[in-house]
Every structure is written in structure tokens, then in C-alpha cells.
Scaffold this motif. Sequence first.
Motif, mmCIF file in Angstrom:
data_model
loop_
_atom_site.group_PDB
_atom_site.id
_atom_site.type_symbol
_atom_site.label_atom_id
_atom_site.label_comp_id
_atom_site.label_asym_id
_atom_site.label_seq_id
_atom_site.Cartn_x
_atom_site.Cartn_y
_atom_site.Cartn_z
ATOM 1 N N THR A 40 0.828 -1.204 0.000
ATOM 2 C CA THR A 40 0.000 0.000 0.000
ATOM 3 C C THR A 40 0.862 1.253 0.000
ATOM 4 O OG1 THR A 40 -1.743 -1.164 1.206
ATOM 5 C CG2 THR A 40 -1.823 1.235 1.219
ATOM 6 N N THR A 41 1.938 1.243 0.778
ATOM 7 C CA THR A 41 2.846 2.387 0.822
ATOM 8 C C THR A 41 3.468 2.629 -0.551
ATOM 9 O OG1 THR A 41 3.374 1.920 3.137
ATOM 10 C CG2 THR A 41 4.893 3.337 1.923
ATOM 11 N N ILE A 42 3.932 1.571 -1.170
ATOM 12 C CA ILE A 42 4.567 1.691 -2.483
ATOM 13 C C ILE A 42 3.572 2.213 -3.518
ATOM 14 C CG2 ILE A 42 5.631 0.395 -4.373
ATOM 15 C CD1 ILE A 42 6.790 -1.473 -2.197
ATOM 16 N N LEU A 43 2.351 1.659 -3.519
ATOM 17 C CA LEU A 43 1.336 2.109 -4.473
ATOM 18 C C LEU A 43 0.936 3.560 -4.224
ATOM 19 C CD1 LEU A 43 -0.969 -1.058 -4.686
ATOM 20 C CD2 LEU A 43 0.709 -0.251 -6.365
ATOM 21 N N SER A 44 0.941 3.969 -2.965
ATOM 22 C CA SER A 44 0.608 5.356 -2.635
ATOM 23 C C SER A 44 1.631 6.311 -3.224
ATOM 24 C CB SER A 44 0.541 5.527 -1.116
ATOM 25 O OG SER A 44 -0.439 4.697 -0.546
ATOM 26 N N LEU A 45 2.906 5.973 -3.082
ATOM 27 C CA LEU A 45 3.964 6.817 -3.629
ATOM 28 C C LEU A 45 3.943 6.802 -5.154
ATOM 29 C CD1 LEU A 45 6.847 5.857 -1.165
ATOM 30 C CD2 LEU A 45 5.419 7.912 -1.123
ATOM 31 N N ILE A 46 3.670 5.633 -5.740
ATOM 32 C CA ILE A 46 3.597 5.534 -7.201
ATOM 33 C C ILE A 46 2.443 6.374 -7.735
ATOM 34 C CG2 ILE A 46 3.062 3.965 -9.110
ATOM 35 C CD1 ILE A 46 4.677 1.830 -7.673
ATOM 36 N N SER A 47 1.326 6.399 -7.023
ATOM 37 C CA SER A 47 0.176 7.189 -7.475
ATOM 38 C C SER A 47 0.521 8.675 -7.530
ATOM 39 C CB SER A 47 -1.017 6.957 -6.544
ATOM 40 O OG SER A 47 -0.795 7.513 -5.259
ATOM 41 N N THR A 48 1.302 9.146 -6.571
ATOM 42 C CA THR A 48 1.722 10.552 -6.584
ATOM 43 C C THR A 48 2.619 10.838 -7.784
ATOM 44 O OG1 THR A 48 1.614 10.589 -4.163
ATOM 45 C CG2 THR A 48 2.826 12.375 -5.243
ATOM 46 N N ASP A 128 -24.010 7.309 16.894
ATOM 47 C CA ASP A 128 -23.783 5.864 16.796
ATOM 48 C C ASP A 128 -22.798 5.507 15.693
ATOM 49 O OD1 ASP A 128 -25.440 6.703 14.763
ATOM 50 O OD2 ASP A 128 -26.607 4.850 14.701
ATOM 51 N N ARG A 129 -22.022 6.502 15.202
ATOM 52 C CA ARG A 129 -21.092 6.226 14.100
ATOM 53 C C ARG A 129 -19.711 6.819 14.379
ATOM 54 N NH1 ARG A 129 -24.655 7.711 8.677
ATOM 55 N NH2 ARG A 129 -26.351 6.205 9.021
ATOM 56 N N LEU A 130 -18.695 6.114 13.894
ATOM 57 C CA LEU A 130 -17.335 6.649 13.862
ATOM 58 C C LEU A 130 -16.917 6.728 12.393
ATOM 59 C CD1 LEU A 130 -15.666 4.590 16.738
ATOM 60 C CD2 LEU A 130 -16.325 6.999 16.797
ATOM 61 N N TYR A 131 -16.534 7.932 11.957
ATOM 62 C CA TYR A 131 -16.245 8.176 10.547
ATOM 63 C C TYR A 131 -14.744 8.251 10.282
ATOM 64 C CZ TYR A 131 -21.112 9.484 9.500
ATOM 65 O OH TYR A 131 -22.471 9.480 9.307
ATOM 66 N N GLY A 132 -14.371 7.972 9.032
ATOM 67 C CA GLY A 132 -12.987 8.182 8.610
ATOM 68 C C GLY A 132 -12.429 7.036 7.800
ATOM 69 N N SER A 133 -11.227 7.272 7.256
ATOM 70 C CA SER A 133 -10.575 6.271 6.416
ATOM 71 C C SER A 133 -10.245 4.991 7.181
ATOM 72 C CB SER A 133 -9.292 6.856 5.819
ATOM 73 O OG SER A 133 -9.589 7.950 4.980
ATOM 74 N N GLU A 134 -10.120 5.083 8.497
ATOM 75 C CA GLU A 134 -9.847 3.891 9.295
ATOM 76 C C GLU A 134 -10.907 2.823 9.116
ATOM 77 O OE1 GLU A 134 -9.563 5.264 13.237
ATOM 78 O OE2 GLU A 134 -7.604 6.191 12.993
ATOM 79 N N TYR A 135 -12.119 3.239 8.725
ATOM 80 C CA TYR A 135 -13.234 2.304 8.620
ATOM 81 C C TYR A 135 -13.623 2.043 7.165
ATOM 82 C CZ TYR A 135 -13.180 4.363 13.221
ATOM 83 O OH TYR A 135 -12.761 4.839 14.420
ATOM 84 N N GLY A 136 -12.862 2.594 6.206
ATOM 85 C CA GLY A 136 -13.173 2.398 4.799
ATOM 86 C C GLY A 136 -12.592 1.107 4.255
ATOM 87 N N THR A 137 -13.211 0.604 3.202
ATOM 88 C CA THR A 137 -12.743 -0.631 2.569
ATOM 89 C C THR A 137 -12.229 -0.390 1.152
ATOM 90 O OG1 THR A 137 -15.002 -1.111 1.810
ATOM 91 C CG2 THR A 137 -14.321 -2.057 3.929
ATOM 92 N N ASN A 138 -12.256 0.849 0.674
ATOM 93 C CA ASN A 138 -11.805 1.151 -0.685
ATOM 94 C C ASN A 138 -10.295 1.400 -0.703
ATOM 95 O OD1 ASN A 138 -11.387 4.279 -0.394
ATOM 96 N ND2 ASN A 138 -13.409 3.865 0.490
ATOM 97 N N PRO A 139 -9.657 1.339 -1.882
ATOM 98 C CA PRO A 139 -8.197 1.510 -1.964
ATOM 99 C C PRO A 139 -7.713 2.854 -1.433
ATOM 100 C CG PRO A 139 -9.048 0.556 -3.996
ATOM 101 C CD PRO A 139 -10.239 0.953 -3.187
ATOM 102 N N PHE A 140 -8.503 3.908 -1.628
ATOM 103 C CA PHE A 140 -8.081 5.218 -1.151
ATOM 104 C C PHE A 140 -8.085 5.287 0.375
ATOM 105 C CE2 PHE A 140 -9.376 6.449 -5.504
ATOM 106 C CZ PHE A 140 -8.206 7.085 -5.895
ATOM 107 N N ALA A 141 -8.992 4.550 1.001
ATOM 108 C CA ALA A 141 -8.987 4.493 2.468
ATOM 109 C C ALA A 141 -7.691 3.867 2.959
ATOM 110 C CB ALA A 141 -10.194 3.698 2.964
ATOM 111 N N ALA A 142 -7.233 2.830 2.259
ATOM 112 C CA ALA A 142 -5.965 2.200 2.626
ATOM 113 C C ALA A 142 -4.809 3.177 2.455
ATOM 114 C CB ALA A 142 -5.739 0.956 1.768
ATOM 115 N N LEU A 143 -4.856 3.996 1.389
ATOM 116 C CA LEU A 143 -3.816 5.006 1.171
ATOM 117 C C LEU A 143 -3.759 5.989 2.329
ATOM 118 C CD1 LEU A 143 -3.138 6.938 -2.121
ATOM 119 C CD2 LEU A 143 -3.504 8.198 -0.003
#
Length: 271
Positions: A40-48, A128-143
Amino acid sequence: MNEVDRDALGWAEEKQHLIRDGLIIDSMPSTGTGPVIDLTTILSLISTLAILGTAYLASTHFLPASASTKTRVLFIWHAFDSLIHAILEGSFLYNCFFSYTTNSALWGGKNSVSAYLPPNVYFLGHKDRLYGSEYGTNPFAALWRVYALADARWGGSDLTVISLELLTVFIGAPLSAWICYCLVKGRKDSWFWMIVLATGELYGGFMTFAPEWLSGNPNLDTSNWMYLWLYLFFFNTLWVWIPLWILYEGYGVLTGASGSKGQAMGGKKRR
């Protein structure tokens, strides 16, 4: 102990509970840990780098071969700026508003507690909700979870960061694209818009980190070179040094044009 103290204590206890269960990233910096370099780290840097390459290719397509080096650099920067804001930071906002957990078992029937909000404050009013990328399942959340290793606020729903990103994505990104159009067309107001955007970028950078500096950097992890020098320093100061250069160049252009206009008007007056 008064009610405010009890609320703060309850928030701290529930935050530690969520950290233990691995559902949020601990915002306190770790000590002596090395950087995590995974796929994920490598793909994040490559995307930039891919976005930068796209900006360069756009300059070769839209700008004439006779364009000056300065014009080409300005076009590439603003194209890169627009794409970064729209794609990457746009995905951050998407995860802030649409990625969440409602696992009430985590807080024992009580209201959910976000590690990024003060006690009794709930993002979008949902208790009753906690929001943010920590709870996402898409590739950008992982980034964004990777970047949150350096600055934990980007994994959750920090109100200051979200407020600034709303301006960045919905005003900064279109304005950057407009500047590219102005440069291609050779519009005389190009420098005005570049100065407006550069000023906004500098203000946004200050407001992103000033709350951290004033509170002892509780969300920043500077324990290893990659988090400190790559994620926090390099990627953020790009939006300091280049806007400062644009302001310097813009000042010279505007004052030079003003001086020339004043001389021309003075000449007419003498005649």
C-alpha cells in the motif's frame, strides 16, 4: 470531580478501548519504530508520481513548444495541484463522509467516541457512528491509513482538517485547473489567480499544523525518517516553497507592470 472532568476521563478511557481493539490508530507518537513499507505504501507513492507524470504530459499537449520554461513549470505545478486535490484529497473527504462503523458492541451500548473529536461532539451529529478512512474498505482508504501513520488525524474525522479540505477540494482544485487554462490561453489575469491560490495554500498549510504545534503535536509521529521527512516534511512543504516562489514571481510581475503603466501615464501627462 466535576462533570467536564468526568466526560474527559470517559472519552480517554473509551479511546484507549478502541485503540486496544485495533479500530483506531493511536494518535500518540510511537518511539523507536521503523517505517512500514508495504504494498500500500509503495502504491501510494507511485500514485503521486503518476499524477506528476500526467501533469507533465498535459503540459506537452496543451502548451505550445515555444512556451517558456517558467510557464511550463507553472502549468505542471498547477495541473499537479489540481489533480492531487481532486483525486487524493477528494477521496479523503469521501471517506470522512461515507466510511464509518456502527459496531455498538465496541462501546457497550454507550454513544460512540471518536479519538479525533472533543467529548460530546459527534461528526455530522451521529452518535452511533465513527467516521474516517480507518473504517473504509476502498483503496483510497488504505492510502490514507498509510499517511495516518505519520499524522493520525487523516485516519478519522478531525474537524479542522475536514473544513480545510472542503475548501481545498471544491475551490482549490477547480481554481488550479482554471489557472492551467489561463496559462494555455496566455490570459493577462493568470498571475492574479496564481497569487490568490498561493495565498490560500499557505494559509491552509498553517491552519493544518498550527493546532498541532500549539498542543504539543499529539497526532504526529516523528519517530522515524520516513514519517518525518517524507510524509510530514517533504509532501507538506511542497505547498510552502512553491507558493512562496509564485508569490515572489507574481509580485515582480505585478509591480513591474504597475511601474510600466505609471511611467506611460507620466509620459502622457508631461506631454
